[in-house]
Design a protein around this motif. Structure first.
Motif, PDB file in Angstrom:
ATOM      1  N   ASP A 190       0.830  -1.200   0.000  1.00  0.00           N
ATOM      2  CA  ASP A 190       0.000   0.000   0.000  1.00  0.00           C
ATOM      3  C   ASP A 190       0.865   1.251   0.000  1.00  0.00           C
ATOM      4  O   ASP A 190       0.561   2.233  -0.692  1.00  0.00           O
ATOM      5  N   GLY A 236       1.896   2.026  -3.427  1.00  0.00           N
ATOM      6  CA  GLY A 236       0.851   2.236  -4.423  1.00  0.00           C
ATOM      7  C   GLY A 236       0.420   0.962  -5.109  1.00  0.00           C
ATOM      8  O   GLY A 236      -0.028   0.994  -6.267  1.00  0.00           O
ATOM      9  N   ARG A 241      -1.249  -3.339  -4.482  1.00  0.00           N
ATOM     10  CA  ARG A 241      -2.083  -4.176  -3.624  1.00  0.00           C
ATOM     11  C   ARG A 241      -1.936  -5.636  -4.010  1.00  0.00           C
ATOM     12  O   ARG A 241      -1.665  -5.958  -5.178  1.00  0.00           O
ATOM     13  N   ARG A 265      -1.322  -5.758  -8.179  1.00  0.00           N
ATOM     14  CA  ARG A 265      -1.847  -4.744  -9.081  1.00  0.00           C
ATOM     15  C   ARG A 265      -1.685  -3.367  -8.457  1.00  0.00           C
ATOM     16  O   ARG A 265      -1.380  -3.240  -7.274  1.00  0.00           O
ATOM     17  N   ARG A 266      -1.922  -2.343  -9.260  1.00  0.00           N
ATOM     18  CA  ARG A 266      -1.854  -0.985  -8.745  1.00  0.00           C
ATOM     19  C   ARG A 266      -3.033  -0.721  -7.804  1.00  0.00           C
ATOM     20  O   ARG A 266      -4.127  -1.248  -7.995  1.00  0.00           O
ATOM     21  N   SER A 267      -2.799   0.137  -6.818  1.00  0.00           N
ATOM     22  CA  SER A 267      -3.879   0.579  -5.942  1.00  0.00           C
ATOM     23  C   SER A 267      -4.497   1.852  -6.523  1.00  0.00           C
ATOM     24  O   SER A 267      -4.011   2.399  -7.510  1.00  0.00           O
ATOM     25  N   LYS A 268      -5.553   2.340  -5.895  1.00  0.00           N
ATOM     26  CA  LYS A 268      -6.241   3.526  -6.389  1.00  0.00           C
ATOM     27  C   LYS A 268      -5.352   4.774  -6.355  1.00  0.00           C
ATOM     28  O   LYS A 268      -5.492   5.673  -7.178  1.00  0.00           O
ATOM     29  N   HIS A 269      -4.450   4.826  -5.388  1.00  0.00           N
ATOM     30  CA  HIS A 269      -3.607   6.019  -5.227  1.00  0.00           C
ATOM     31  C   HIS A 269      -2.203   5.790  -5.788  1.00  0.00           C
ATOM     32  O   HIS A 269      -1.232   6.377  -5.323  1.00  0.00           O
ATOM     33  N   TRP A 270      -2.084   4.975  -6.810  1.00  0.00           N
ATOM     34  CA  TRP A 270      -0.782   4.551  -7.303  1.00  0.00           C
ATOM     35  C   TRP A 270       0.058   5.711  -7.848  1.00  0.00           C
ATOM     36  O   TRP A 270       1.294   5.701  -7.713  1.00  0.00           O
ATOM     37  N   LYS A 271      -0.565   6.705  -8.458  1.00  0.00           N
ATOM     38  CA  LYS A 271       0.212   7.768  -9.088  1.00  0.00           C
ATOM     39  C   LYS A 271       1.066   8.528  -8.078  1.00  0.00           C
ATOM     40  O   LYS A 271       2.265   8.745  -8.289  1.00  0.00           O
TER      41      LYS A 271
END
Length: 300
Positions: A126, A129, A131, A141-147
């Motif tokens: 986490d 960025g 999960r 995979r990327r999380s929602k706040h990855w950027k």
């Protein structure tokens, strides 16, 4: 009657004496085992019996209150050695303790420890960025706040050192499948998606070596009992004959997609790496380079 008793009495005494000796031996074994476990600091920490140092907490407190606290996770340099111990030593935290083989075996056989390793891994994913999407395959995979988290990872290179430590420790603790899957995901994000450009050197010099190795250590491919109970796929008889544990089959893209930037996969790639050879790249470097897969943190 008295004659019969006189003959049987020594036999009865002998059995009682033997039983007392056996009981005493069992007690001694239990006491020795307890003493050994009391010396295993990493095991105690993962059983929630002691707190990390310096300025840390028990593992349950860290999991409950530190997740999402990105400023703390970025600036605190003493927790990562506790969450992900290594055989190679305690790193730059002199209050942490290096992992030993006997301790790692006990940790791989403890259900509470396994659950806590999973929570530690998810906490750090986490932070980066990412999960854990599939706990059976280890797919990340990327999380929602990855950027925003990817920007942080590209900016602060010491996090690459932490990733090296996490990858190595996952194999020590019985989650080698997750290690391989994460390396595959990092490879895709670095070379195909080109989102983690500043991680190229770490991948080439360290992370890929933790996946592709010629002489794997069997201990590094022992699934944790927690993984076996909750996430392991039950193979069919046909699958068990030709199971592929190399991780190569799950590489996210082919060599043409990766292009010239990506290090090639060795043709003779075997099982994903144990870290018994991690010390091969644990030599000192200058302060601006990634010193090793062992020493994961700069001193505060």
């Amino acid at each position: 009657f008295f004659f019969a008793v006189s003959l049987l009495w020594p036999m009865l005494l002998g059995k009682r004496k033997k039983k007392r000796i056996l009981d005493r031996d069992d007690t001694d074994d239990l006491e020795r085992k307890q003493e050994e476990e009391d010396d295993f600091v990493n095991l105690q920490f993962y059983r929630n019996q002691i707190s990390s140092q310096p300025r840390g907490g028990t593992i349950s407190v860290i999991h409950e209150t530190w997740k999402g606290d990105y400023d703390r996770l970025e600036s605190h340099h003493g927790y990562i050695q506790w969450l992900f111990p290594l055989y190679e030593g305690k790193g730059m935290n002199y209050l942490a303790t290096g992992l030993v083989k006997e301790e790692a075996k006990l940790m791989r056989e403890d259900m509470l420890v396994g659950e806590n390793v999973m929570k530690s891994y998810e906490l750090m994913l986490d932070f980066y960025g990412m999960r854990l999407f599939d706990k059976t395959t280890g797919e990340v995979r990327r999380s929602k706040h990855w950027k925003s988290r990817y920007r942080n990872l590209n900016l602060y290179g010491h996090n690459n050192l932490r990733i090296s430590r996490i990858l190595a420790s996952l194999a020590h603790l019985g989650f080698w499948r997750w290690k391989v899957a994460w390396i595959n995901f990092l490879e895709k994000e670095i070379f195909k998606e080109k989102q983690l450009r500043n991680c190229k050197r770490s991948f080439r010099d360290f992370w890929v070596k933790l996946r592709d190795i010629e002489k794997p250590d069997p201990d590094e491919f022992s699934d944790h009992v927690y993984y076996q109970k909750h996430f392991a796929k039950k193979p069919t008889p046909e699958e068990s004959d030709d199971e592929d544990i190399s991780g190569e089959g799950s590489v996210p893209m082919d060599s043409e997609e990766i292009g010239k930037d990506s290090p090639p996969h060795p043709e003779n790639t075997q099982d994903p790496t144990p870290t018994s050879q991690l010390t091969d790249h644990c030599s000192p470097h200058d302060s601006e380079s990634e010193s090793s897969g062992c020493d994961m943190e700069d001193p505060e």
